[in-house]
Design an enzyme around this catalytic site. Structure first.
Site, PDB file in Angstrom:
ATOM      1  N   LYS A   1     -14.391  -2.709   6.594  1.00 15.86           N
ATOM      2  CA  LYS A   1     -13.906  -3.683   5.617  1.00 15.86           C
ATOM      3  C   LYS A   1     -14.873  -4.838   5.446  1.00 15.86           C
ATOM      4  O   LYS A   1     -15.696  -5.112   6.319  1.00 15.86           O
ATOM      5  CB  LYS A   1     -12.541  -4.211   6.042  1.00 15.86           C
ATOM      6  CG  LYS A   1     -12.544  -4.867   7.402  1.00 15.86           C
ATOM      7  CD  LYS A   1     -11.188  -5.450   7.730  1.00 15.86           C
ATOM      8  CE  LYS A   1     -11.254  -6.150   9.089  1.00 15.86           C
ATOM      9  NZ  LYS A   1     -10.176  -7.070   9.332  1.00 15.86           N
TER      10      LYS A   1
ATOM     11  N   ASP B   1      -2.694  -8.561  -4.065  1.00 17.07           N
ATOM     12  CA  ASP B   1      -3.472  -7.388  -3.669  1.00 17.07           C
ATOM     13  C   ASP B   1      -3.434  -6.286  -4.711  1.00 17.07           C
ATOM     14  O   ASP B   1      -2.656  -6.307  -5.663  1.00 17.07           O
ATOM     15  CB  ASP B   1      -3.074  -6.887  -2.280  1.00 17.07           C
ATOM     16  CG  ASP B   1      -1.714  -6.231  -2.242  1.00 17.07           C
ATOM     17  OD1 ASP B   1      -0.941  -6.427  -3.198  1.00 17.07           O
ATOM     18  OD2 ASP B   1      -1.424  -5.525  -1.257  1.00 17.07           O
TER      19      ASP B   1
ATOM     20  N   ARG C   1       7.861  -9.889   6.282  1.00 20.00           N
ATOM     21  CA  ARG C   1       7.463  -9.503   7.638  1.00 20.00           C
ATOM     22  C   ARG C   1       8.270 -10.327   8.619  1.00 20.00           C
ATOM     23  O   ARG C   1       8.412 -11.532   8.448  1.00 20.00           O
ATOM     24  CB  ARG C   1       5.963  -9.748   7.854  1.00 20.00           C
ATOM     25  CG  ARG C   1       5.122  -8.816   7.014  1.00 20.00           C
ATOM     26  CD  ARG C   1       3.639  -8.989   7.256  1.00 20.00           C
ATOM     27  NE  ARG C   1       2.921  -8.217   6.235  1.00 20.00           N
ATOM     28  CZ  ARG C   1       1.605  -8.238   6.071  1.00 20.00           C
ATOM     29  NH1 ARG C   1       0.851  -8.978   6.864  1.00 20.00           N
ATOM     30  NH2 ARG C   1       1.035  -7.513   5.125  1.00 20.00           N
TER      31      ARG C   1
ATOM     32  N   GLN D   1       1.421 -11.079  -2.155  1.00 16.90           N
ATOM     33  CA  GLN D   1      -0.036 -10.982  -2.062  1.00 16.90           C
ATOM     34  C   GLN D   1      -0.631 -10.695  -3.427  1.00 16.90           C
ATOM     35  O   GLN D   1      -0.003 -10.024  -4.241  1.00 16.90           O
ATOM     36  CB  GLN D   1      -0.430  -9.840  -1.128  1.00 16.90           C
ATOM     37  CG  GLN D   1      -0.321 -10.228   0.334  1.00 16.90           C
ATOM     38  CD  GLN D   1      -0.848  -9.142   1.248  1.00 16.90           C
ATOM     39  OE1 GLN D   1      -0.826  -7.968   0.901  1.00 16.90           O
ATOM     40  NE2 GLN D   1      -1.313  -9.533   2.415  1.00 16.90           N
TER      41      GLN D   1
ATOM     42  N   HIS E   1      -4.762  -1.873  -5.230  1.00 17.77           N
ATOM     43  CA  HIS E   1      -5.247  -0.649  -4.602  1.00 17.77           C
ATOM     44  C   HIS E   1      -5.954   0.213  -5.628  1.00 17.77           C
ATOM     45  O   HIS E   1      -5.459   0.396  -6.735  1.00 17.77           O
ATOM     46  CB  HIS E   1      -4.084   0.104  -3.952  1.00 17.77           C
ATOM     47  CG  HIS E   1      -3.462  -0.686  -2.842  1.00 17.77           C
ATOM     48  ND1 HIS E   1      -2.321  -1.434  -3.015  1.00 17.77           N
ATOM     49  CD2 HIS E   1      -3.876  -0.890  -1.570  1.00 17.77           C
ATOM     50  CE1 HIS E   1      -2.047  -2.057  -1.885  1.00 17.77           C
ATOM     51  NE2 HIS E   1      -2.964  -1.751  -1.000  1.00 17.77           N
TER      52      HIS E   1
ATOM     53  N   HIS F   1      -8.300  -1.007  -0.544  1.00 13.52           N
ATOM     54  CA  HIS F   1      -7.343  -2.116  -0.568  1.00 13.52           C
ATOM     55  C   HIS F   1      -8.139  -3.387  -0.831  1.00 13.52           C
ATOM     56  O   HIS F   1      -9.180  -3.591  -0.212  1.00 13.52           O
ATOM     57  CB  HIS F   1      -6.665  -2.326   0.782  1.00 13.52           C
ATOM     58  CG  HIS F   1      -6.057  -1.109   1.392  1.00 13.52           C
ATOM     59  ND1 HIS F   1      -4.703  -0.964   1.528  1.00 13.52           N
ATOM     60  CD2 HIS F   1      -6.617   0.005   1.935  1.00 13.52           C
ATOM     61  CE1 HIS F   1      -4.451   0.193   2.133  1.00 13.52           C
ATOM     62  NE2 HIS F   1      -5.583   0.793   2.391  1.00 13.52           N
TER      63      HIS F   1
ATOM     64  N   CYS G   1       0.792  -1.235   0.000  1.00 15.57           N
ATOM     65  CA  CYS G   1       0.000   0.000   0.000  1.00 15.57           C
ATOM     66  C   CYS G   1       0.824   1.285   0.000  1.00 15.57           C
ATOM     67  O   CYS G   1       0.558   2.172  -0.824  1.00 15.57           O
ATOM     68  CB  CYS G   1      -0.986   0.025   1.161  1.00 15.57           C
ATOM     69  SG  CYS G   1      -1.257  -1.512   1.999  1.00 15.57           S
TER      70      CYS G   1
HETATM   71 ZN   LIG Z   1      -3.170  -2.255   0.977  1.00 16.62          ZN
END
Ligand SMILES: [Zn+2]
Ligand SMILES: [Zn+2]
Length: 645
Positions: free
Chosen positions: A464, A383, A363, A381, A385, A510, A334
């Site tokens: 969320k 993912d 992480r 991920q 945005h 997200h 992000c």
């Molecule tokens: Zn994010």
């Protein structure tokens, strides 16, 4: 005193009456079945006097969900009693019920090592305590008296616990010869334990502190019936056989090495699987207008200060420095995406901007929590945005949800949806939250998606939607998420020029569908027991010549399959075809093509499907078309709960 039952009826009982008295008053059947009593939401001993405060009172029996926790806590005490019988001098620490069972941590006397090999003897000793029908007797005593007692018994962990509690009085529970410092509650006696089993041992530091003594943890479980226990053990066995760490090694998908804890080394087969899933995510994203970007791995601490990670998340980040500048490796995409947005100028006509990035994330998870692919330090991920105007939020949320649903459909997963609303600790105004929650709610209801509301469980920056799926072993996994965020655009001072020519703040959404590819692959390996559908299978088809002299024809077939885009290979070993078939079956390859004299003459192959056997002889062209069609459709079947593993 008057007691109100859950159905609203009332009973008159003498003052000081207990839960047992209440159960007896209702009837002898309930008196026999009673395990505890629930006052409001508080589970208490049957022998405790009932409060006269108007709270509804319910008798807890084996039918109530709370009763399993009670039973498992009882069993933990029985385990400790048995351990002290068999290994006098053992120091006991704590033994709570946990999800699906219980554990108890012990420090065994010098030289004593206890492992699963000792379980039969320990279980036999436990059965003696169960058979003896020992009542669980509670005493409330002064901390000083309890302290003295445990000192005399040389139980230093209990003494430490009493000291830390710092209470005037503590409660003790005794069953037979065994007394434990314990808050309770417990069932009336040990005979209520109908079925139990010890499962495993593990090392566990006292109080989770690696500077303190390493204790031996014994895990077990208990149920109200032998049938329930057997069903649970069967599920555990299925899970063990399907363990992704075991199958991942057997199927040559990945390895782990201590040189990089929590980071998989992907072998060629695992990489194929990985890339196929990345490809699916890429394809579905592209269909919905997501564009892929690449952002850096390493950022100046300033970026993490802007995003808030330096303050809140630094413990979980890998940090380093370069030319005296503190730097951090990204734990999520992000901030990089927000920064990338800030490096450009946007007008309202350019929005929405949708960035996807299958980028490497790191992480710093504690090594003790790492677990195969399910909990890792290095992962990617799926993912993305979305930066959009407030007006675009509903459509963008619908778009993100649509990709989640489309993704799960490929695997036959039926998602359960949860909407999490404003938590107590949050940023932003109530009006902002009303709008954001309303937008998510509308996106769900307008699509007719039923969902649960989790009050107060949203992120601090926005509400969320979480998506959970249930696998073929009945386990639930949270995979996808769609989160609305007004905070990150604020922190990065993101802007766009509106139709009014003024500067406005975009909203940020997200979203992720599979979560991390690592964890998703771990889940899929166990879900499919390693028997991947054709489109995902690392090896899709193996050509098996019946004798060496047909190897050239086999190689030609492989070339043609590969040219058509299938993952094909040749088993050119001088083994019998029966043996080749057996070994290919063990590798769980979906298709085999057996070729011999007749096939070589007619440009054909005998087709076999994993687990199904011979499907007949087809021309190589027909086989290719059939397999390509199956790949293109991403055909999947729900795996059997009990495959021949
Ligand atoms: Zn994010
Ligand atoms: Zn206890």
């Amino acid at each position: 005193m008057r007691v109100t039952l859950p159905d609203g009826s009332e009973r008159e009982l003498p003052d000081g009456a207990t839960g047992a008295d209440l159960a007896a008053e209702v009837g002898p059947g309930l008196a026999r079945a009673a395990l505890a009593v629930k006052v409001g939401s508080d589970v208490r001993d049957l022998a405790a006097p009932l409060p006269d405060d108007g709270h509804p009172v319910a008798v807890v029996t084996a039918r109530d969900p709370e009763s399993l926790e009670l039973l498992r806590h009882d069993t933990a005490h029985v385990l400790a009693a048995a351990i002290l019988d068999l290994y006098p001098g053992t120091k006991i620490s704590i033994g709570p019920p946990i999800e699906d069972g219980f554990y108890y941590d012990f420090e065994f006397p010098e030289g004593v090592k206890v492992s699963d090999a000792d379980f039969p003897a320990i279980e036999a000793a436990m059965k003696r305590h169960v058979k003896a029908d020992e009542p669980f007797v509670r005493e409330d005593v002064s901390s000083a008296a309890a302290r003295e007692r445990f000192l005399a018994e040389d139980q230093p962990y209990k003494v430490e616990l009493i000291d830390d509690l710092g209470e005037e009085t503590v409660s003790l529970y005794t069953n037979g010869p065994f007394t434990d410092l314990c808050r309770g509650p417990h069932a009336p006696s040990t005979k209520r334990i109908k079925a139990f089993k010890l499962l495993s041992t593990a090392g566990a530091y006292w109080r989770g502190d690696s500077d303190r003594t390493m204790l031996t943890r014994i895990y077990g479980t208990a149920f109200h019936s032998k049938e329930d226990l057997a069903a649970h053990l069967e599920r555990l066995e299925q899970a063990r056989l399907r363990d992704h760490r075991k199958l991942g090694a057997e199927l040559d998908l990945f390895r782990f090495s201590d040189v990089s804890p929590g980071s998989a080394f992907w072998l060629p087969r695992g990489t194929t699987l990985y890339n196929t899933l990345v490809g699916l995510s890429r394809e579905m994203g592209a269909e919905r207008g997501f564009t892929e970007v690449h952002t850096p791995q390493l950022y100046d601490a300033e970026l993490w200060k802007t995003s808030g990670h330096w303050g809140k998340y630094r413990e979980n980040m890998f940090v380093t420095e370069s030319e005296d500048r503190p730097m951090g490796i990204k734990p999520m995409n992000c901030p990089g995406h927000a920064h990338l947005y800030s490096l450009q100028r946007f007008s309202h006509r350019d929005l929405p901007v949708r960035y996807a990035e299958p980028g490497q994330l790191h992480r710093d998870e504690p090594s003790g929590t790492l677990h195969g692919l399910l909990r890792v330090r290095r992962f990617v991920q799926d993912d993305a945005h979305i930066f959009c105007t407030d007006e675009q939020i509903p459509d963008e949320i619908a778009l993100a949800l649509d990709q989640c649903f489309a993704t799960y459909e490929v695997f036959g997963f039926e998602p359960e949806v949860e909407l999490s609303t404003r938590p107590e600790q949050r940023i932003g105004t109530d009006a902002m939250w009303d709008e954001a929650e309303g937008a998510l709610e509308r996106a769900l209801t307008s699509r007719g998606i039923s969902h649960r509301v989790n009050e107060g469980d949203g992120a601090f920056y926005g509400p969320k939607i979480d998506l959970h799926v249930t696998d073929s072993l009945g386990r639930s996994w949270q995979l996808g998420t769609v989160q609305l965020d007004y905070s990150m655009p604020e922190r990065f001072d993101l802007r766009y020029t509106g139709a009014d020519n003024a500067e406005h703040r975009p909203a940020m959404i997200h979203t992720a569908r599979m979560g991390s590819f690592e964890r998703f692959i771990g889940i899929l390996i166990e879900h499919y027991a390693g028997e991947f559908p054709l489109w995902l299978a690392p090896d899709q088809v193996v050509v098996l010549p019946v004798a060496d002299r047909f190897n050239p024809y086999g190689a030609e077939v492989v070339d043609r399959l590969r040219a058509a885009g299938l993952r094909a290979s040749l088993d050119a070993r001088s083994e019998s075809v029966g043996r080749k078939i057996r070994e290919t079956e063990l590798r769980k390859v979906p298709y085999m093509l057996v070729v011999g004299e007749r096939e070589a003459e007619t440009d054909a192959a005998a087709l076999r499907r994993h687990g199904e056997g011979d499907l007949g002889t087809f021309s190589v062209g027909e086989v290719t078309d059939r397999l390509l069609a199956e790949v293109a459709a991403r055909e999947t079947r729900w795996p059997q709960a009990d495959p021949a593993l």
